[in-house]
Design a protein around this motif. Sequence first.
Motif, PDB file in Angstrom:
ATOM      1  N   LEU A 174       0.825  -1.207   0.000  1.00 54.03           N
ATOM      2  CA  LEU A 174       0.000   0.000   0.000  1.00 54.03           C
ATOM      3  C   LEU A 174       0.862   1.260   0.000  1.00 54.03           C
ATOM      4  CD1 LEU A 174      -2.686  -1.091   2.632  1.00 54.03           C
ATOM      5  CD2 LEU A 174      -2.876  -1.131   0.132  1.00 54.03           C
ATOM      6  N   LEU A 175       2.151   1.083   0.334  1.00 55.54           N
ATOM      7  CA  LEU A 175       3.072   2.211   0.364  1.00 55.54           C
ATOM      8  C   LEU A 175       3.751   2.439  -0.980  1.00 55.54           C
ATOM      9  CD1 LEU A 175       4.862   1.438   3.765  1.00 55.54           C
ATOM     10  CD2 LEU A 175       2.998   3.061   3.360  1.00 55.54           C
ATOM     11  N   SER A 176       3.367   1.654  -1.995  1.00 52.84           N
ATOM     12  CA  SER A 176       4.061   1.737  -3.282  1.00 52.84           C
ATOM     13  C   SER A 176       4.021   3.139  -3.882  1.00 52.84           C
ATOM     14  CB  SER A 176       3.453   0.735  -4.274  1.00 52.84           C
ATOM     15  OG  SER A 176       2.063   0.992  -4.452  1.00 52.84           O
ATOM     16  N   GLY A 177       2.892   3.854  -3.690  1.00 51.69           N
ATOM     17  CA  GLY A 177       2.805   5.208  -4.228  1.00 51.69           C
ATOM     18  C   GLY A 177       3.787   6.141  -3.553  1.00 51.69           C
ATOM     19  N   VAL A 178       3.874   6.040  -2.237  1.00 56.59           N
ATOM     20  CA  VAL A 178       4.815   6.877  -1.487  1.00 56.59           C
ATOM     21  C   VAL A 178       6.249   6.520  -1.831  1.00 56.59           C
ATOM     22  CG1 VAL A 178       5.615   7.490   0.826  1.00 56.59           C
ATOM     23  CG2 VAL A 178       3.170   7.151   0.394  1.00 56.59           C
ATOM     24  N   LEU A 179       6.505   5.207  -1.976  1.00 55.61           N
ATOM     25  CA  LEU A 179       7.873   4.744  -2.212  1.00 55.61           C
ATOM     26  C   LEU A 179       8.320   4.903  -3.665  1.00 55.61           C
ATOM     27  CD1 LEU A 179       7.808   1.555   0.022  1.00 55.61           C
ATOM     28  CD2 LEU A 179       8.947   3.714   0.488  1.00 55.61           C
ATOM     29  N   SER A 180       7.468   5.495  -4.499  1.00 55.40           N
ATOM     30  CA  SER A 180       7.895   5.767  -5.869  1.00 55.40           C
ATOM     31  C   SER A 180       8.884   6.925  -5.911  1.00 55.40           C
ATOM     32  CB  SER A 180       6.674   6.099  -6.747  1.00 55.40           C
ATOM     33  OG  SER A 180       6.022   7.280  -6.273  1.00 55.40           O
ATOM     34  N   ARG A 181       8.990   7.650  -4.781  1.00 57.48           N
ATOM     35  CA  ARG A 181       9.940   8.768  -4.692  1.00 57.48           C
ATOM     36  C   ARG A 181      11.219   8.302  -4.000  1.00 57.48           C
ATOM     37  NH1 ARG A 181       6.216  13.041  -1.674  1.00 57.48           N
ATOM     38  NH2 ARG A 181       5.721  11.108  -0.537  1.00 57.48           N
ATOM     39  N   PRO A 182      12.381   8.588  -4.568  1.00 59.16           N
ATOM     40  CA  PRO A 182      13.660   8.146  -3.990  1.00 59.16           C
ATOM     41  C   PRO A 182      13.854   8.560  -2.537  1.00 59.16           C
ATOM     42  CG  PRO A 182      13.996   8.973  -6.214  1.00 59.16           C
ATOM     43  CD  PRO A 182      12.571   9.294  -5.856  1.00 59.16           C
ATOM     44  N   ILE A 183      13.364   9.751  -2.165  1.00 62.59           N
ATOM     45  CA  ILE A 183      13.550  10.224  -0.798  1.00 62.59           C
ATOM     46  C   ILE A 183      12.862   9.294   0.194  1.00 62.59           C
ATOM     47  CG2 ILE A 183      11.520  11.715  -0.937  1.00 62.59           C
ATOM     48  CD1 ILE A 183      14.785  12.310   1.076  1.00 62.59           C
ATOM     49  N   ALA A 184      11.748   8.681  -0.229  1.00 63.08           N
ATOM     50  CA  ALA A 184      11.030   7.770   0.662  1.00 63.08           C
ATOM     51  C   ALA A 184      11.871   6.534   0.959  1.00 63.08           C
ATOM     52  CB  ALA A 184       9.694   7.368   0.030  1.00 63.08           C
ATOM     53  N   TRP A 185      12.597   6.044  -0.058  1.00 66.54           N
ATOM     54  CA  TRP A 185      13.470   4.891   0.148  1.00 66.54           C
ATOM     55  C   TRP A 185      14.622   5.241   1.086  1.00 66.54           C
ATOM     56  CZ3 TRP A 185      12.535  -0.002  -0.722  1.00 66.54           C
ATOM     57  CH2 TRP A 185      11.546  -0.349  -1.633  1.00 66.54           C
ATOM     58  N   ARG A 186      15.101   6.491   0.977  1.00 63.33           N
ATOM     59  CA  ARG A 186      16.178   6.899   1.875  1.00 63.33           C
ATOM     60  C   ARG A 186      15.697   6.929   3.319  1.00 63.33           C
ATOM     61  NH1 ARG A 186      19.729  11.781  -0.510  1.00 63.33           N
ATOM     62  NH2 ARG A 186      21.106  10.922   1.107  1.00 63.33           N
ATOM     63  N   VAL A 187      14.460   7.386   3.522  1.00 63.09           N
ATOM     64  CA  VAL A 187      13.899   7.415   4.865  1.00 63.09           C
ATOM     65  C   VAL A 187      13.711   5.993   5.392  1.00 63.09           C
ATOM     66  CG1 VAL A 187      11.857   8.009   6.227  1.00 63.09           C
ATOM     67  CG2 VAL A 187      12.764   9.639   4.550  1.00 63.09           C
ATOM     68  N   LEU A 188      13.159   5.098   4.542  1.00 62.46           N
ATOM     69  CA  LEU A 188      12.940   3.718   4.950  1.00 62.46           C
ATOM     70  C   LEU A 188      14.259   3.022   5.270  1.00 62.46           C
ATOM     71  CD1 LEU A 188      11.082   1.322   5.404  1.00 62.46           C
ATOM     72  CD2 LEU A 188      11.204   0.835   2.944  1.00 62.46           C
ATOM     73  N   ASP A 189      15.250   3.210   4.414  1.00 58.43           N
ATOM     74  CA  ASP A 189      16.549   2.586   4.660  1.00 58.43           C
ATOM     75  C   ASP A 189      17.221   3.166   5.901  1.00 58.43           C
ATOM     76  OD1 ASP A 189      16.841   0.571   2.721  1.00 58.43           O
ATOM     77  OD2 ASP A 189      17.263   2.049   1.173  1.00 58.43           O
ATOM     78  N   SER A 190      16.974   4.437   6.169  1.00 58.27           N
ATOM     79  CA  SER A 190      17.514   5.041   7.390  1.00 58.27           C
ATOM     80  C   SER A 190      16.888   4.398   8.619  1.00 58.27           C
ATOM     81  CB  SER A 190      17.243   6.549   7.408  1.00 58.27           C
ATOM     82  OG  SER A 190      17.934   7.195   6.348  1.00 58.27           O
ATOM     83  N   LEU A 191      15.577   4.132   8.562  1.00 60.46           N
ATOM     84  CA  LEU A 191      14.882   3.463   9.658  1.00 60.46           C
ATOM     85  C   LEU A 191      15.420   2.051   9.850  1.00 60.46           C
ATOM     86  CD1 LEU A 191      12.597   3.181  11.742  1.00 60.46           C
ATOM     87  CD2 LEU A 191      11.086   2.508   9.862  1.00 60.46           C
ATOM     88  N   VAL A 192      15.587   1.329   8.742  1.00 61.14           N
ATOM     89  CA  VAL A 192      16.116  -0.033   8.799  1.00 61.14           C
ATOM     90  C   VAL A 192      17.528  -0.020   9.384  1.00 61.14           C
ATOM     91  CG1 VAL A 192      16.859  -2.025   7.425  1.00 61.14           C
ATOM     92  CG2 VAL A 192      14.689  -0.882   6.911  1.00 61.14           C
ATOM     93  N   ALA A 193      18.371   0.913   8.906  1.00 61.62           N
ATOM     94  CA  ALA A 193      19.749   0.996   9.390  1.00 61.62           C
ATOM     95  C   ALA A 193      19.790   1.275  10.886  1.00 61.62           C
ATOM     96  CB  ALA A 193      20.497   2.095   8.631  1.00 61.62           C
ATOM     97  N   ALA A 194      18.983   2.231  11.341  1.00 61.29           N
ATOM     98  CA  ALA A 194      18.966   2.574  12.762  1.00 61.29           C
ATOM     99  C   ALA A 194      18.525   1.383  13.608  1.00 61.29           C
ATOM    100  CB  ALA A 194      18.038   3.768  13.000  1.00 61.29           C
ATOM    101  N   THR A 195      17.502   0.663  13.133  1.00 60.08           N
ATOM    102  CA  THR A 195      16.988  -0.495  13.874  1.00 60.08           C
ATOM    103  C   THR A 195      18.026  -1.603  13.945  1.00 60.08           C
ATOM    104  OG1 THR A 195      14.723  -0.006  13.164  1.00 60.08           O
ATOM    105  CG2 THR A 195      15.162  -2.229  13.982  1.00 60.08           C
ATOM    106  N   MET A 196      18.617  -1.934  12.788  1.00 58.68           N
ATOM    107  CA  MET A 196      19.594  -3.029  12.733  1.00 58.68           C
ATOM    108  C   MET A 196      20.845  -2.702  13.548  1.00 58.68           C
ATOM    109  SD  MET A 196      18.005  -5.202  10.869  1.00 58.68           S
ATOM    110  CE  MET A 196      16.771  -5.350   9.571  1.00 58.68           C
TER     111      MET A 196
END
Length: 208
Positions: A174-196
Amino acid sequence: MNSGTLPAVIAGFGTGLSLIVAIGAQNAFVLRQGARGQAVLAVVGICAASDAVLIALGVAGLGAVVTAWPAALTAVGLAGGGFLTCYGILAARRALRPAAEQALTTRGTTAGSVRTAVLTCLAMTWLNPHVYLDTVLLLGSVAADRGSLRWAFGLGAMLASSAWFAGLGYGARLLSGVLSRPIAWRVLDSLVAATMLAMGVMLLARTF
């Protein structure tokens, strides 16, 4: 059916869900795979099946064996801490250098991506001591208090795990529309990096 079976299943579902929903390495990985639309079925299946096995072991009483052998959790903590730290560094690299990781934003599944996702998911699940603590020890001890209804309680916890991972993995689309923007992937990867990284460093710190 015993009159107490359904309440035990519901109690197991609620308890299992309360332990699984908290943000963690496994959930962050499932979310990212679901958002990418890559190997979602395999990842969801591994997480749900692994939890089912561990919950069953906990209900069967394996928690006492694990408690009596702390060296096992120490070894898992070292391996898991190292793995999560490395994965966190890779996620941080994707967030800082999105151009270098352009291929990772492409939806679709290949044999290589499925194999990588499966191996990563297995490591993320079985090298994380928190999984054992939550399922084998905590859920196992709570189930033991249910006496003859402990397996009904365990079934409820298994259902909660399956429902959560399926919802997280497939709901991420359901987030595919939001994640079509590169900045959204950077935010998601930042969250993943912080968690890991946080979990990896915490595991290593507790081990030493």
